[in-house]
Motif scaffolding. Structure first.
Motif, short mmCIF file in Angstrom:
data_model
loop_
_atom_site.label_atom_id
_atom_site.label_comp_id
_atom_site.label_asym_id
_atom_site.label_seq_id
_atom_site.Cartn_x
_atom_site.Cartn_y
_atom_site.Cartn_z
N ALA A 56 0.77 -1.21 -0.11
CA ALA A 56 -0.09 0.03 -0.08
C ALA A 56 0.91 0.97 -0.08
O ALA A 56 0.70 2.08 -0.60
CB ALA A 56 -0.95 -0.03 1.19
N VAL A 57 1.86 1.36 0.69
CA VAL A 57 2.80 2.37 0.95
C VAL A 57 3.41 2.56 -0.60
O VAL A 57 3.63 3.83 -1.12
CB VAL A 57 3.89 2.19 1.95
N ILE A 102 2.44 1.63 -3.28
CA ILE A 102 1.48 2.16 -4.59
C ILE A 102 1.16 3.65 -4.33
O ILE A 102 0.95 4.31 -5.08
CB ILE A 102 0.22 1.24 -4.24
N ALA A 103 0.97 4.02 -3.02
CA ALA A 103 0.49 5.24 -2.74
C ALA A 103 1.79 6.33 -3.16
O ALA A 103 1.54 7.48 -3.75
CB ALA A 103 0.46 5.63 -1.27
N ALA A 104 2.93 5.73 -2.88
CA ALA A 104 4.19 6.65 -3.11
C ALA A 104 4.09 6.74 -4.74
O ALA A 104 4.61 7.80 -5.21
CB ALA A 104 5.47 6.17 -2.51
N THR A 105 4.08 5.43 -5.54
CA THR A 105 4.12 5.58 -7.07
C THR A 105 3.05 6.49 -7.71
O THR A 105 3.30 7.32 -8.34
CB THR A 105 4.25 4.21 -7.15
N LEU A 106 2.01 6.40 -6.97
CA LEU A 106 0.63 7.35 -7.38
C LEU A 106 1.04 8.70 -7.40
O LEU A 106 0.82 9.37 -8.23
CB LEU A 106 -0.48 6.81 -6.64
N TYR A 107 1.71 9.15 -6.23
CA TYR A 107 1.95 10.52 -6.04
C TYR A 107 3.08 11.06 -7.07
O TYR A 107 2.93 12.05 -7.49
CB TYR A 107 2.59 10.67 -4.38
N SER A 146 11.35 14.40 -4.46
CA SER A 146 10.53 13.31 -4.22
C SER A 146 10.79 11.79 -4.99
O SER A 146 10.93 11.05 -4.45
CB SER A 146 9.29 13.46 -5.02
N TYR A 174 11.93 8.44 -2.88
CA TYR A 174 11.48 7.37 -3.39
C TYR A 174 12.39 6.15 -3.59
O TYR A 174 12.23 5.00 -3.33
CB TYR A 174 10.44 7.72 -4.65
#
Length: 279
Positions: A9-10, A12-17, A90, A94
């Motif tokens: 989940a982390v 996916i959230a970072a990639t989406l950001y 960012s 990442y």
């Protein structure tokens, strides 16, 4: 299973950001035509056409592409300083948080874009913060998986940490200056072997300073040369040698200190240190 779901989940959230951040990429400059094609470029403009192609952000594979990317980001920095800084930070965090290779290229870009002083400060801060985020992710989600994947390496590192607990900070500096194990493994295994986050944070900032210094200064040099002939001139070679010598000084100090204080009667084995057998 919960830890794996949380880690996914982390990620996916970072990639989406990062993806959403890239959607706001400002319009870039157009490539200037070569000098030999200037006359043809002028004629196409007069006829109402353009031969220019918009510049794009691509991962560099050689010196020329690295220079082009640095020039493009320098343009963005002039027109959109906040966006370039946010995008660079960012991307760096990442990469560092999820132990993705490529810190040397980003450090070189930091020197080319932000200069020797701001670039070095930015690289050191981002390396430290990103490694600390990796530490936190490992502590929250990855302990069991790392122990299952690298049981021998984790147990060996645990024993060395216990042997040097009286001078743990200098032991961590030694591991950063002379990496007997990859930095990504140290970042992920540090919470497992009970390394305090304060010691971890400081050792990363100081221990990776020479490496960041060399990469950033290399980026500064590359941003100033126009060909490989310029890079291998006596002036540039002397400058690179001076940079390397300055970066080696902290390592020499730590090595001498380790010979007196640290328990490092070791040899390298499978990427991690192991005891020498007594004959």
């Amino acid at each position: 299973m919960r830890s794996l779901v949380g880690l996914i989940a982390v990620i996916i959230a970072a990639t989406l950001y990062l993806y959403l951040l890239s959607l706001y990429l400002p319009a870039g400059p157009r490539r200037r035509p070569p000098a030999s094609a200037e006359s043809e470029h002028v004629e196409t403009e007069k006829s109402g056409q353009t031969a220019d192609e918009p510049s794009r952000l691509t991962f560099p594979s050689d010196l020329e592409e690295l220079r082009e990317l640095a020039e493009l980001l320098q343009f963005y920095k002039t027109e959109h300083t906040g966006y370039v800084l946010l995008l660079f930070c960012s991307a760096y965090l990442y990469k560092q948080s999820f132990a993705i290779p490529g810190s040397s290229v980003l450090n070189i870009l930091a020197g080319a874009i932000f200069g020797p002083y701001q670039g070095l400060l930015l690289a050191c801060v981002l390396t430290t913060v990103g490694s600390t985020l990796c530490y936190a992710l490992s502590q929250a989600f990855g302990k069991q998986y790392i122990m299952n994947l690298f049981p021998d390496k984790v147990s060996m590192l645990q024993r060395k940490v216990e042997d040097n607990k009286d001078c743990l900070f200098f032991f961590l500096l030694f591991l950063r200056f002379f990496p007997m194990s990859p930095n990504w493994f140290l970042n992920m295994s540090a919470p497992i072997v009970n390394i305090p986050i304060t010691f971890f944070f400081g050792s990363v900032f100081i221990g990776l300073l020479p490496y960041n210094f060399i990469c950033v200064q290399t980026g500064v040099v590359l941003s100033e040369v126009s060909s490989l002939d310029d890079l291998f001139s006596w002036e540039r070679l002397f400058q690179l040698m001076a940079i390397a010598c300055m970066a080696l000084l902290p390592g020499i100090f730590i090595r001498r200190l380790s010979q007196r204080r640290l328990k490092l009667d070791t040899r390298e084995h499978n990427g991690l240190i192991t005891d020498k057998k007594v004959q």
